[in-house]
Design an enzyme around this catalytic site. Sequence first.
Site, mmCIF file in Angstrom:
data_model
loop_
_atom_site.group_PDB
_atom_site.id
_atom_site.type_symbol
_atom_site.label_atom_id
_atom_site.label_comp_id
_atom_site.label_asym_id
_atom_site.label_seq_id
_atom_site.Cartn_x
_atom_site.Cartn_y
_atom_site.Cartn_z
ATOM 1 C CG ASP A 163 -5.449 -9.951 3.472
ATOM 2 O OD1 ASP A 163 -4.265 -9.686 3.198
ATOM 3 O OD2 ASP A 163 -5.823 -10.269 4.615
ATOM 4 C CG ASN A 223 -0.315 0.012 2.546
ATOM 5 O OD1 ASN A 223 0.688 0.698 2.754
ATOM 6 N ND2 ASN A 223 -0.868 -0.752 3.482
ATOM 7 C CE LYS A 224 -0.935 7.745 -0.581
ATOM 8 N NZ LYS A 224 -1.655 8.926 -1.156
ATOM 9 C CD GLU A 277 2.045 -2.511 3.527
ATOM 10 O OE1 GLU A 277 1.632 -3.251 4.437
ATOM 11 O OE2 GLU A 277 1.799 -2.710 2.318
#
Length: 336
Positions: free
Chosen positions: A283, A213-214, A216
Amino acid sequence: MLKLQVVMGIKEVLKTVIRSKKRPALLVVGDLMVDHYIWGAAKRLSPEAPVPVLSAKNETVTPGGAGNVAQNLLQLNARVAIGGLVGNDDAGRALVKQLDDELINTAGILVDPGRPTTIKSRMMAGNHQLLRVDKEVTENMNSALEQQLLAGLEKELEAADMVLLSDYNKGVLSPSFTQKLIRLCTKKRKKVIVDPKGLYYEKYSGAYLIKPNKRELAEAAVVEGIANDKELDAIAKKMLAKIKCNYLVVTKSEEGLDLISKKEYHNFPVKANEVFDVTGAGDTVFASLGYFLAIGLDIKTACELANYAAAVAVSKVGSVAVTIDEIAAIAAQNKK
């Protein structure tokens, strides 16, 4: 495997997928955990501390982490095998039984007597999360377990169309084990896609696709934040230059997702009508990408369909698997 030339529209692609009787086989490897919810109402503060008192009404327990990915794949009509670790405890035995009962192949799950089964307990007042309590040990598994797990997964690889690595930094996908597994998959010509965690993306080198994700991605790139899509594209391309990987798919919560290769950038805006809960949406995107790639769709079409899957997921509360019919329904609404 469906060999779809996607000059047709998304609705037509989905109709073809629904009509097809093909069931791709996917192997999920990663951190298994239990998602435990305590549901109730909070109408007063505790006299002991300035915190709400939850009047518990009921509890639910579902597979989390890699188990949630497996359930998402099952709902998409895939054949699913899973590998990872559980503790020698009631929670681990119950988790494996639940996956078995759902006809997920659990032959790749090992018991590690040195750690408990990871449990995330969430206290819910209506749809609002008051508190999360984690029970876990996050040290990497020892070398003996590593070799035993790898040997078991080698058998499961034969039947797999694609491998999904679900990393939650709970000790399974260590740098050494991850690289051994990716090399084994490459040898057997199995594509690997990764839902990453942590700062060391080099351990995923050799994967086909990595889906951070952004937040991370910013952490892995050691930047304070990513202000806009132009910055995201530049940071993602720098990351791709560091690691041997074909694509990054960056999820942006209520903003949709982006697909980046060394030469391309594609933005897929949000499709959700309402956002209630982003829990488990990552997920859902990850499982959807694996499923749609495994049945033969091109990467851009797989991303668009995964974006629709995310829109369904965030419209529900908690980690809830999404079906093809639900994806088709929201795609139809957005294409009117």
